[in-house]
Design a protein around this motif. Structure first.
Motif, PDB file in Angstrom:
ATOM      1  N   VAL A   1       6.797  -0.834  -6.676  1.00 17.32           N
ATOM      2  CA  VAL A   1       7.057   0.011  -7.845  1.00 17.32           C
ATOM      3  C   VAL A   1       6.856  -0.788  -9.129  1.00 17.32           C
ATOM      4  O   VAL A   1       6.248  -0.309 -10.091  1.00 17.32           O
ATOM      5  CB  VAL A   1       8.482   0.592  -7.798  1.00 17.32           C
ATOM      6  CG1 VAL A   1       8.886   1.158  -9.157  1.00 17.32           C
ATOM      7  CG2 VAL A   1       8.570   1.675  -6.747  1.00 17.32           C
ATOM      8  N   ALA A   2       7.376  -2.006  -9.136  1.00 17.02           N
ATOM      9  CA  ALA A   2       7.254  -2.843 -10.329  1.00 17.02           C
ATOM     10  C   ALA A   2       5.829  -3.360 -10.512  1.00 17.02           C
ATOM     11  O   ALA A   2       5.295  -3.352 -11.630  1.00 17.02           O
ATOM     12  CB  ALA A   2       8.230  -4.013 -10.242  1.00 17.02           C
ATOM     13  N   THR A   3       5.210  -3.784  -9.420  1.00 18.41           N
ATOM     14  CA  THR A   3       3.895  -4.415  -9.511  1.00 18.41           C
ATOM     15  C   THR A   3       2.777  -3.400  -9.709  1.00 18.41           C
ATOM     16  O   THR A   3       1.716  -3.740 -10.242  1.00 18.41           O
ATOM     17  CB  THR A   3       3.618  -5.248  -8.246  1.00 18.41           C
ATOM     18  OG1 THR A   3       4.725  -6.094  -7.977  1.00 18.41           O
ATOM     19  CG2 THR A   3       2.374  -6.103  -8.407  1.00 18.41           C
ATOM     20  N   ALA A   4       3.008  -2.164  -9.285  1.00 21.64           N
ATOM     21  CA  ALA A   4       1.969  -1.130  -9.429  1.00 21.64           C
ATOM     22  C   ALA A   4       1.602  -0.893 -10.882  1.00 21.64           C
ATOM     23  O   ALA A   4       0.516  -0.376 -11.176  1.00 21.64           O
ATOM     24  CB  ALA A   4       2.441   0.173  -8.790  1.00 21.64           C
TER      25      ALA A   4
ATOM     26  N   PHE B   1      -5.302  -2.310  -2.087  1.00 20.03           N
ATOM     27  CA  PHE B   1      -5.465  -3.544  -1.303  1.00 20.03           C
ATOM     28  C   PHE B   1      -4.539  -4.636  -1.823  1.00 20.03           C
ATOM     29  O   PHE B   1      -3.860  -5.316  -1.049  1.00 20.03           O
ATOM     30  CB  PHE B   1      -6.922  -4.007  -1.370  1.00 20.03           C
ATOM     31  CG  PHE B   1      -7.176  -5.338  -0.725  1.00 20.03           C
ATOM     32  CD1 PHE B   1      -7.302  -5.442   0.655  1.00 20.03           C
ATOM     33  CD2 PHE B   1      -7.265  -6.496  -1.488  1.00 20.03           C
ATOM     34  CE1 PHE B   1      -7.519  -6.675   1.261  1.00 20.03           C
ATOM     35  CE2 PHE B   1      -7.481  -7.731  -0.902  1.00 20.03           C
ATOM     36  CZ  PHE B   1      -7.608  -7.815   0.481  1.00 20.03           C
ATOM     37  N   THR B   2      -4.490  -4.791  -3.129  1.00 21.28           N
ATOM     38  CA  THR B   2      -3.644  -5.820  -3.740  1.00 21.28           C
ATOM     39  C   THR B   2      -2.169  -5.556  -3.477  1.00 21.28           C
ATOM     40  O   THR B   2      -1.407  -6.460  -3.105  1.00 21.28           O
ATOM     41  CB  THR B   2      -3.891  -5.885  -5.255  1.00 21.28           C
ATOM     42  OG1 THR B   2      -5.282  -6.149  -5.498  1.00 21.28           O
ATOM     43  CG2 THR B   2      -3.053  -6.975  -5.900  1.00 21.28           C
ATOM     44  N   LEU B   3      -1.751  -4.328  -3.645  1.00 21.01           N
ATOM     45  CA  LEU B   3      -0.344  -3.983  -3.458  1.00 21.01           C
ATOM     46  C   LEU B   3       0.074  -4.106  -1.996  1.00 21.01           C
ATOM     47  O   LEU B   3       1.215  -4.488  -1.697  1.00 21.01           O
ATOM     48  CB  LEU B   3      -0.086  -2.564  -3.967  1.00 21.01           C
ATOM     49  CG  LEU B   3      -0.255  -2.367  -5.480  1.00 21.01           C
ATOM     50  CD1 LEU B   3      -0.131  -0.888  -5.841  1.00 21.01           C
ATOM     51  CD2 LEU B   3       0.772  -3.185  -6.251  1.00 21.01           C
ATOM     52  N   VAL B   4      -0.834  -3.797  -1.081  1.00 19.98           N
ATOM     53  CA  VAL B   4      -0.524  -3.952   0.356  1.00 19.98           C
ATOM     54  C   VAL B   4      -0.257  -5.415   0.685  1.00 19.98           C
ATOM     55  O   VAL B   4       0.689  -5.742   1.411  1.00 19.98           O
ATOM     56  CB  VAL B   4      -1.671  -3.393   1.224  1.00 19.98           C
ATOM     57  CG1 VAL B   4      -1.521  -3.856   2.673  1.00 19.98           C
ATOM     58  CG2 VAL B   4      -1.682  -1.869   1.176  1.00 19.98           C
TER      59      VAL B   4
ATOM     60  N   THR C   1      -0.801 -11.712  -8.721  1.00 23.17           N
ATOM     61  CA  THR C   1      -1.174 -10.294  -8.602  1.00 23.17           C
ATOM     62  C   THR C   1      -2.441  -9.966  -9.368  1.00 23.17           C
ATOM     63  O   THR C   1      -3.366  -9.328  -8.835  1.00 23.17           O
ATOM     64  CB  THR C   1      -0.028  -9.408  -9.115  1.00 23.17           C
ATOM     65  OG1 THR C   1       1.165  -9.730  -8.410  1.00 23.17           O
ATOM     66  CG2 THR C   1      -0.363  -7.946  -8.905  1.00 23.17           C
ATOM     67  N   LEU C   2      -2.500 -10.397 -10.610  1.00 18.48           N
ATOM     68  CA  LEU C   2      -3.650 -10.060 -11.448  1.00 18.48           C
ATOM     69  C   LEU C   2      -4.924 -10.707 -10.912  1.00 18.48           C
ATOM     70  O   LEU C   2      -6.003 -10.106 -10.950  1.00 18.48           O
ATOM     71  CB  LEU C   2      -3.390 -10.500 -12.891  1.00 18.48           C
ATOM     72  CG  LEU C   2      -4.280  -9.884 -13.963  1.00 18.48           C
ATOM     73  CD1 LEU C   2      -4.227  -8.359 -13.893  1.00 18.48           C
ATOM     74  CD2 LEU C   2      -3.861 -10.367 -15.335  1.00 18.48           C
TER      75      LEU C   2
ATOM     76  N   LEU D   1       1.876   5.285  -0.394  1.00 16.99           N
ATOM     77  CA  LEU D   1       0.697   4.939   0.403  1.00 16.99           C
ATOM     78  C   LEU D   1       0.668   3.447   0.710  1.00 16.99           C
ATOM     79  O   LEU D   1       0.406   3.031   1.847  1.00 16.99           O
ATOM     80  CB  LEU D   1      -0.573   5.359  -0.347  1.00 16.99           C
ATOM     81  CG  LEU D   1      -1.905   5.024   0.341  1.00 16.99           C
ATOM     82  CD1 LEU D   1      -2.000   5.704   1.694  1.00 16.99           C
ATOM     83  CD2 LEU D   1      -3.079   5.429  -0.552  1.00 16.99           C
ATOM     84  N   THR D   2       0.940   2.644  -0.311  1.00 16.44           N
ATOM     85  CA  THR D   2       0.916   1.194  -0.142  1.00 16.44           C
ATOM     86  C   THR D   2       1.955   0.729   0.880  1.00 16.44           C
ATOM     87  O   THR D   2       1.643  -0.045   1.797  1.00 16.44           O
ATOM     88  CB  THR D   2       1.191   0.498  -1.486  1.00 16.44           C
ATOM     89  OG1 THR D   2       0.136   0.815  -2.396  1.00 16.44           O
ATOM     90  CG2 THR D   2       1.271  -1.012  -1.314  1.00 16.44           C
TER      91      THR D   2
END
Length: 226
Positions: free
Chosen positions: A158-161, A94-97, A74-75, A36-37
């Protein structure tokens, strides 16, 4: 050695491979968030990147913007997004996008910039419209680099999710890391990390094969377009 043996034991426990907290369910959630992202980010970044690469306009702004987005913590973004959208999946997406846009944008405009200008001029001389040049000449030639941007964005998401599990609501493989740390359950943390790494390697391999396939078929595509 105890953590390693406990991790192997954790992975071998059938209880961790079934139910809502099992690896398959968490893996499907993780892939769902990632898909989705990347889809949302691609719908935003790739058209803009193609326009920039084709026209050469606003390239400097795109470079600066991409660099700024890459530098976002990211955090921190996840925390601020939670304040405005509420604690849940919306803040995570929203963050991952935001994090997925830079590699997709860079891949799109860099791919078009890599196309030989003489090829583009020849297409114009043949009477092609700008849209035909973009879709029939530039994009087919730039496709390996565009896919490279998609590959980079997917692996980053994938890593950041996993960090998205920091807030209540989103599931995915990150739950093993966040919950494991909260409970000092290090075998669970290590096991979750291993699953994420394996997932990233599998996806990376798929994109490598896709890029090779595109490279092998690209000459035929371009000849048809021309």
């Amino acid at each position: 050695m105890s953590v390693l043996s406990d991790t192997i034991e954790w992975l071998g426990d059938s209880a961790h491979w079934s139910g809502d907290d099992g690896v398959p369910h968490r893996l499907v959630q993780h892939l769902g968030y990632t898909s989705l992202t990347v889809a949302i980010a691609a719908a935003i970044a790739i058209p803009i990147g193609l326009w920039i690469g084709h026209t050469g306009r606003l390239r400097g702004l795109a470079v600066v913007s991409s660099g700024a987005l890459r530098a976002l913590p990211t955090l921190g973004v996840l925390t601020y997004a939670s304040l405005f959208t509420g604690i849940g999946i919306k803040a995570a997406i929203f963050t991952l996008v935001l994090l997925a846009i830079p590699p997709l944008l860079a891949g799109a405009y860099s791919g078009l910039e890599s196309v030989d200008r003489r090829t583009v001029d020849a297409a114009r001389a043949m009477g092609m419209t700008e849209l035909q040049i973009l879709t029939r000449v530039e994009v087919p030639l730039a496709l390996p680099i565009i896919i490279g941007g998609l590959r980079s964005a997917t692996l980053q998401v994938v890593a950041t999710a996993t960090v998205a599990a920091y807030i209540p609501g989103p599931g995915g493989l990150g739950r093993y890391l966040i919950d494991g740390l909260a409970l000092n359950d290090y075998p669970q943390v290590v096991a979750g990390s291993i699953v994420v790494i394996v997932l990233a390697l599998v996806l990376d391999g798929i994109f490598v094969l896709l890029q090779r396939l595109v490279l092998r078929n690209r000459p035929a595509t371009v000849r048809i377009a021309a």
